[in-house]
Design a protein around this motif. Structure first.
Motif, mmCIF file in Angstrom:
data_model
loop_
_atom_site.group_PDB
_atom_site.id
_atom_site.type_symbol
_atom_site.label_atom_id
_atom_site.label_comp_id
_atom_site.label_asym_id
_atom_site.label_seq_id
_atom_site.Cartn_x
_atom_site.Cartn_y
_atom_site.Cartn_z
ATOM 1 N N ARG A 47 -2.612 14.128 5.853
ATOM 2 C CA ARG A 47 -1.728 12.970 5.846
ATOM 3 C C ARG A 47 -0.336 13.423 5.498
ATOM 4 O O ARG A 47 -0.128 14.309 4.707
ATOM 5 C CB ARG A 47 -2.184 11.945 4.818
ATOM 6 N N GLY A 48 0.643 12.834 6.028
ATOM 7 C CA GLY A 48 2.023 13.209 5.732
ATOM 8 C C GLY A 48 2.873 12.881 6.915
ATOM 9 O O GLY A 48 2.371 12.416 7.942
ATOM 10 N N PHE B 121 0.832 -1.205 0.000
ATOM 11 C CA PHE B 121 0.000 0.000 0.000
ATOM 12 C C PHE B 121 0.866 1.255 0.000
ATOM 13 O O PHE B 121 1.883 1.338 0.671
ATOM 14 C CB PHE B 121 -0.964 0.017 1.194
ATOM 15 N N GLY B 122 0.466 2.222 -0.823
ATOM 16 C CA GLY B 122 1.228 3.463 -0.910
ATOM 17 C C GLY B 122 0.512 4.593 -0.230
ATOM 18 O O GLY B 122 1.121 5.438 0.420
ATOM 19 N N SER B 123 -0.794 4.618 -0.318
ATOM 20 C CA SER B 123 -1.538 5.722 0.286
ATOM 21 C C SER B 123 -2.530 5.176 1.297
ATOM 22 O O SER B 123 -2.664 3.951 1.471
ATOM 23 C CB SER B 123 -2.251 6.518 -0.807
ATOM 24 N N PHE C 53 -3.997 -5.661 5.822
ATOM 25 C CA PHE C 53 -3.015 -4.658 6.216
ATOM 26 C C PHE C 53 -3.332 -3.334 5.532
ATOM 27 O O PHE C 53 -3.547 -3.293 4.319
ATOM 28 C CB PHE C 53 -1.600 -5.096 5.828
ATOM 29 N N VAL C 54 -3.353 -2.296 6.333
ATOM 30 C CA VAL C 54 -3.499 -0.955 5.763
ATOM 31 C C VAL C 54 -2.413 -0.085 6.397
ATOM 32 O O VAL C 54 -1.761 -0.495 7.369
ATOM 33 C CB VAL C 54 -4.894 -0.352 6.051
ATOM 34 N N SER C 55 -2.237 1.109 5.853
ATOM 35 C CA SER C 55 -1.249 2.005 6.456
ATOM 36 C C SER C 55 -1.803 2.551 7.766
ATOM 37 O O SER C 55 -3.009 2.483 8.028
ATOM 38 C CB SER C 55 -0.950 3.153 5.491
ATOM 39 N N LEU C 56 -0.925 3.060 8.603
ATOM 40 C CA LEU C 56 -1.371 3.633 9.873
ATOM 41 C C LEU C 56 -2.363 4.766 9.630
ATOM 42 O O LEU C 56 -3.365 4.904 10.333
ATOM 43 C CB LEU C 56 -0.165 4.171 10.655
#
Lengths: 243, 429
Positions: free
Chosen positions: B239-240, B137-139, B198-201
């Motif tokens: 986000r960042g 995952f990127g975003s 799984f995902v990003s935080l």
């Protein structure tokens, strides 16, 4: 001499009162001998000794020139497998084997008898059927029946075929006719005696029935022969139970 | 002799079959219990290979381990991003992976983490995760899913999915506005990873924000209602790198440069002043877990041993009750030349045959059960049972069952031996 026993004594255990005490008994090659006597006179015990299932404590017990009294248990078993055929009064057949398998059973335990059977026929099965035919039991239908469904007369003839297959020198018969009615008795005995004569097999036939004597070469009064059996000993166990 | 014994058994095939079946079932149970014990330990141990420490909020070590790695039980409390940064910055730390827990998607746990997870996670003695297709995952609106998730739900790369809040299968709220797109399916691992989304935080936190928004009607852009101080936008908007400070995490998986430093780091974490933290050594905690489960294992094993004993006693009973009937048969066999030892071997051999055949059948049954039951075990208990050859221990157990079967066979064997000596050829029953 096929059977040669002298001064033979046997007790259930050492020191007990003997059940068998026979000064002398012999049988020649091909001789057909009737041993008659009342039940409980020790006839079956003598057959056990001759068959090598029981071991005598004293005396000489020679079969085919070999002394069974000097053999160990395993050797006696081997000797029986090779040289002796046995017919019982009843229940001669192994229920889970076919008629033919019952007849060829001794060949499973004796290479000697197997070889002799194969000497005569190309297969054990054929030899079994040859014997069954000789004993007038060749019906396909009969051969394919489970042995438990055979009549007693048929069962006894299958047992005779089993005792004779592989040409043992000696056949021991323990009252094989006493469960048969008169006609069947005649027929069975006739066949058995004829086959033994033809094969030159020595037959020791034990019975309480004195009337069979004319058909044999010789008869022995067992009650007179066995000195141990003035009175048959009683089994102590039931007495205790009664008390 | 063997032919005779088999024919005799075939004649009694019904009772013999039942006896064999009872031995088969009892042997399957005994070996099955041992197999499950071994497999559960192996499966647990292989899941956390490569992770030296797990850091989380203070709770029981077993609880932290089970929730963070195996997704069993409720997640421990959240810890701050500061703590993560502190742990990650320790000189002994080789890598540190933050994870967020507590959400699920149609019964499958959702884990928020970073790309580092896929780099450092190790299972089954050091094997890393591989992507079957696609990319990590990127975003914040992308997800990577385990193979079981893909299989069960029919997802592939590129497919959209809606994540809901809560760990249960049924969620009342679904955040329809923020679907995630699957970017990759992981290769099978035989660990709980297979059942994980799984995902990003950031994506994980966005779900929370969305939930809060949906539930309370707050404006996400105001960041109102987020628990943590710091940057305001915890929702979809912000986000960042900076915003990560607002992200809640549940635990940190830590790899050390040297295992020797483990206790030192553990003490540092346990005494950390910023917030109450606990660090556990997975291997040590697993041992603690096994010491808890050992009582139950022992009880199960004892029951299984008794079931085997019952099976063997059943066989003994059947053989002994048939013995009287068979005296006549044995007299016939004696008359054609069988010795007392032959006869004994015939009867005792039956017990041996029944035990060998029963135990073999039991092994076959067990493997059939494992093959059929493995997916269910995996789905319901997260237990990955490997279909492997019997282990030395299992062979030992089998050998013991066979040995006992042979011993049991000696009882009727000896009795028939005595009978044949007494009967000779003159049974008149």
């Amino acid at each position: 001499m096929i059977v040669d026993l002298a001064d033979l004594r046997y007790a259930w255990k050492n020191g007990a009162r003997p059940l068998i005490d026979i000064p002398r008994l012999t049988a020649e090659v091909g001789e057909r001998v009737l041993l008659w006597g009342p039940s409980g006179s020790g006839k079956s015990t003598l057959l056990g000794l001759l068959g090598g299932v029981l071991a005598a404590q004293h005396g000489r017990l020679r079969l085919l020139g070999q002394d069974l009294a000097r053999m160990r248990g395993v050797q006696r078993d081997r000797f029986r497998a090779d040289y002796i055929g046995v017919i019982f009064q009843l229940f001669n057949l192994v229920p889970y084997l076919s008629v033919v398998e019952n007849v060829t059973l001794p060949c499973r335990f004796s290479r000697h008898r197997k070889a002799r059977a194969l000497h005569r026929s190309s297969s054990l099965e054929r030899e079994a059927i040859r014997w069954l035919t000789a004993l007038e039991l060749s019906d396909r239908e009969v051969l394919e029946k489970p042995v438990a469904e055979l009549s007693v007369g048929q069962q006894q003839r299958v047992a005779a075929a089993r005792a004779l297959i592989g040409a043992p020198a000696l056949v021991l018969a323990d009252e094989p006719t006493s469960a048969l009615d008169a006609d069947l008795k005649e027929a069975f005995l006739g066949l058995l005696l004829a086959e033994c004569a033809r094969e030159g097999t020595t037959l020791l036939f034990v019975s309480h029935d004195h009337s069979l004597l004319p058909q044999f070469d010789r008869g022995v009064d067992f009650a007179a022969l066995n000195r141990a059996q003035a009175q048959p000993p009683r089994d102590p166990a039931p007495q205790r139970r009664i008390a | 002799m063997v032919g005779l014994a088999l024919k005799s058994l075939r004649n009694r095939r019904f009772t013999a079959g039942l006896t064999m079946l009872s031995i088969a079932l009892s042997a399957a149970l005994l070996i099955g219990v041992e197999r499950l014990r071994h497999e559960s330990q192996r499966s647990f141990a292989s899941t956390i290979s490569g992770t030296d420490l797990i850091v989380g909020a203070r709770s029981g070590p077993v609880h932290l381990l089970l929730s963070s790695v195996f997704h069993i039980g409720s997640p421990t409390n959240a810890i701050s991003w500061d703590s993560y940064e502190t742990v990650a910055a320790l000189p002994a730390t080789a890598w540190a992976v933050p994870i967020s827990l507590g959400d699920s998607h149609r019964g499958f746990p959702v884990v928020g983490t970073t790309a580092a997870y896929f780099e450092h996670y190790r299972y089954a003695r050091g094997r890393g995760l591989t992507l079957g297709e696609g990319r990590i995952f990127g975003s914040a609106d992308e997800a990577v899913i385990g193979v079981e998730v893909a299989r069960a739900l029919g997802y592939r790369s590129g497919r959209s999915m809606v994540l809901s809040h809560g760990t249960g299968d049924v969620s009342f709220q679904r955040h329809e506005e923020a679907p995630f797109r699957v970017t990759a399916v992981l290769q099978p691992t035989g660990t709980p990873v297979d059942r994980t989304v799984f995902v990003s935080l950031e994506g994980f936190d966005a779900m929370h924000a969305g939930m809060r928004q949906g539930a309370a009607g707050y404006d996400p852009l105001r960041g109102f209602g987020t628990r943590r101080s710091g940057a305001g936008g915890a929702g979809h908007a912000g986000r960042g790198g900076q915003e990560k400070a607002a992200v809640a995490i549940t635990a940190i998986l830590v790899g050390l440069k040297s295992r020797a430093a483990a206790l030192q780091v553990q003490r540092f974490v346990n005494e950390y002043a910023g917030e109450p933290l606990a660090a556990i050594l997975p291997a040590a905690t697993l041992l603690e877990l096994w010491s808890v489960t050992r009582v139950a294992e022992r009880a199960l094993l004892t029951i299984a041993v008794f079931v085997v004993a019952v099976g063997l006693i059943g066989m003994l009973t059947t053989l002994l009750t048939k013995l009287e009937e068979r005296r006549r048969e044995m007299a016939i066999l004696r008359s054609v030349g069988a010795g007392p030892l032959h006869v004994m071997a015939l009867v005792a051999g039956e017990a041996v045959f029944l035990t060998v055949a029963g135990a073999s059948l039991g092994v076959v049954l067990l493997y059939a059960l494992l093959l059929l039951g493995a997916p269910a075990l995996q789905a319901h208990f997260g237990l990955f049972v490997e279909i492997a050859w019997p282990s030395g221990r299992e062979l030992g157990i089998l050998g013991l069952v066979l040995g006992l079967g042979c011993l049991v066979g000696l009882v009727p064997g000896y009795r028939i031996y005595r009978f044949t000596l007494a009967d000779g050829m003159t049974v008149r029953l």
